[in-house]
Design an enzyme around this catalytic site. Structure first.
Site, PDB file in Angstrom:
ATOM      1  CG  HIS A  59      -0.078   0.176   2.525  1.00 27.61           C
ATOM      2  ND1 HIS A  59       0.594  -0.881   3.095  1.00 27.61           N
ATOM      3  CD2 HIS A  59       0.198   1.250   3.298  1.00 27.61           C
ATOM      4  CE1 HIS A  59       1.242  -0.470   4.172  1.00 27.61           C
ATOM      5  NE2 HIS A  59       1.024   0.840   4.324  1.00 27.61           N
ATOM      6  CG  ASP A  61       2.031   4.987   4.829  1.00 26.30           C
ATOM      7  OD1 ASP A  61       1.451   3.890   4.776  1.00 26.30           O
ATOM      8  OD2 ASP A  61       3.097   5.170   5.445  1.00 26.30           O
ATOM      9  CG  HIS A 116       5.248   1.086   2.616  1.00 26.16           C
ATOM     10  ND1 HIS A 116       4.729   2.244   2.072  1.00 26.16           N
ATOM     11  CD2 HIS A 116       4.658   0.958   3.824  1.00 26.16           C
ATOM     12  CE1 HIS A 116       3.873   2.784   2.921  1.00 26.16           C
ATOM     13  NE2 HIS A 116       3.803   2.015   3.998  1.00 26.16           N
ATOM     14  NE  ARG A 126       8.539  -4.044  10.694  1.00 28.35           N
ATOM     15  CZ  ARG A 126       9.577  -3.230  10.565  1.00 28.35           C
ATOM     16  NH1 ARG A 126      10.795  -3.664  10.830  1.00 28.35           N
ATOM     17  NH2 ARG A 126       9.409  -1.985  10.167  1.00 28.35           N
TER      18      ARG A 126
HETATM   19  O1  LIG Z   1       5.104  -2.043  10.299  1.00 28.26           O
HETATM   20  C1  LIG Z   1       5.756  -1.500   9.412  1.00 28.26           C
HETATM   21  O2  LIG Z   1       6.962  -1.544   9.327  1.00 28.26           O
HETATM   22  C2  LIG Z   1       5.023  -0.710   8.350  1.00 28.26           C
HETATM   23  C3  LIG Z   1       3.536  -0.640   8.574  1.00 28.26           C
HETATM   24  C4  LIG Z   1       2.862   0.266   7.604  1.00 28.26           C
HETATM   25  O3  LIG Z   1       3.266   0.413   6.489  1.00 28.26           O
HETATM   26  C5  LIG Z   1       1.676   1.014   8.032  1.00 28.26           C
HETATM   27  O4  LIG Z   1       1.218   0.836   9.185  1.00 28.26           O
HETATM   28  O5  LIG Z   1       1.170   1.831   7.223  1.00 28.26           O
HETATM   29 FE   LIG Z   2       2.322   2.043   5.509  1.00 28.14          FE
END
Ligand SMILES: O=C(O)CCC(=O)C(=O)O
Ligand SMILES: [Fe+2]
Length: 187
Positions: A59, A61, A116, A126
């Site tokens: 996606h 952001d 990403h 993670r």
């Molecule tokens: O957790 C991550 O490293 C990225 C998460 C992400 O892209 C988001 O929450 O928009």
């Molecule tokens: Fe994101």
């Protein structure tokens, strides 16, 4: 910190006033969000599939910028122009700054919101925390007038942050959510 980054972006673009972007997040009506993500390790699935197990689908952001900090577990990947994915090295001492769709529009495409995703790690969990700088709901998302030279046209139709969000709710995570707002070039 997010404010400072947005002011440095304005400096880099040589636009005035310096707070032209940061004021959107210092505004008391700012629609900023803080998110914590936890991805447990997926040992069996990863090994049996010998493929990437997706923790967070691809996606872009939506907001202006996202400020991310994670623990030392890899997983975040960004998409290159040729469609391949590269890993962002995990570093719990650093911040990862991501351009959102709104900043792409405000810079008329000069800054790109990069796709990403997160792939699951087979051994470690993670953790990430992200601050998404969102403008007020009523804010018009449009190229900054001071960035437009000569007869340069906006690549996008005019819309508010509220309209973007409403339209995003009916889309899928991986969709290009700016598609509905792009101007179609005349042929
Ligand atoms: O957790 C991550 O490293 C990225 C998460 C992400 O892209 C988001 O929450 O928009
Ligand atoms: Fe994101």
């Amino acid at each position: 910190m997010a404010c400072e980054i947005l002011e440095m972006v304005a400096d880099g673009l040589k636009i005035q006033p310096r707070n032209v972007l940061s004021k959107l997040m210092t505004d008391e009506r700012s629609d900023s969000v803080f998110r914590l993500n936890h991805y447990p390790p997926c040992p069996d699935v990863v090994q049996s599939l010998k493929a990437n197990v997706i923790g967070f689908g691809e996606h872009t952001d939506p907001q202006i910028i996202s400020v991310l900090r994670s623990n030392n577990t890899s997983g975040l990947q960004i998409s290159l122009r040729d469609g391949s994915w590269i890993s962002v090295p995990p570093d719990h001492h650093s911040f990862f700054i991501n351009v959102g769709d709104s900043l792409q529009v405000m810079t008329n495409g000069r800054f790109k919101s990069v796709k990403h995703r997160v792939v699951a790690n087979s051994v470690k969990s993670r953790l990430s925390m992200i601050y998404f700088c969102g403008p007020p709901l009523s804010e018009k998302i449009a190229p900054l007038p001071s960035l437009m030279r000569g007869d340069q046209q906006s690549l996008y139709k005019e819309f508010t942050w509220f309209e973007y969000k409403t339209s995003a709710y009916t889309s899928r995570l991986a969709d290009n959510r700016l598609m509905h707002f792009e101007k179609i070039a005349a042929s």
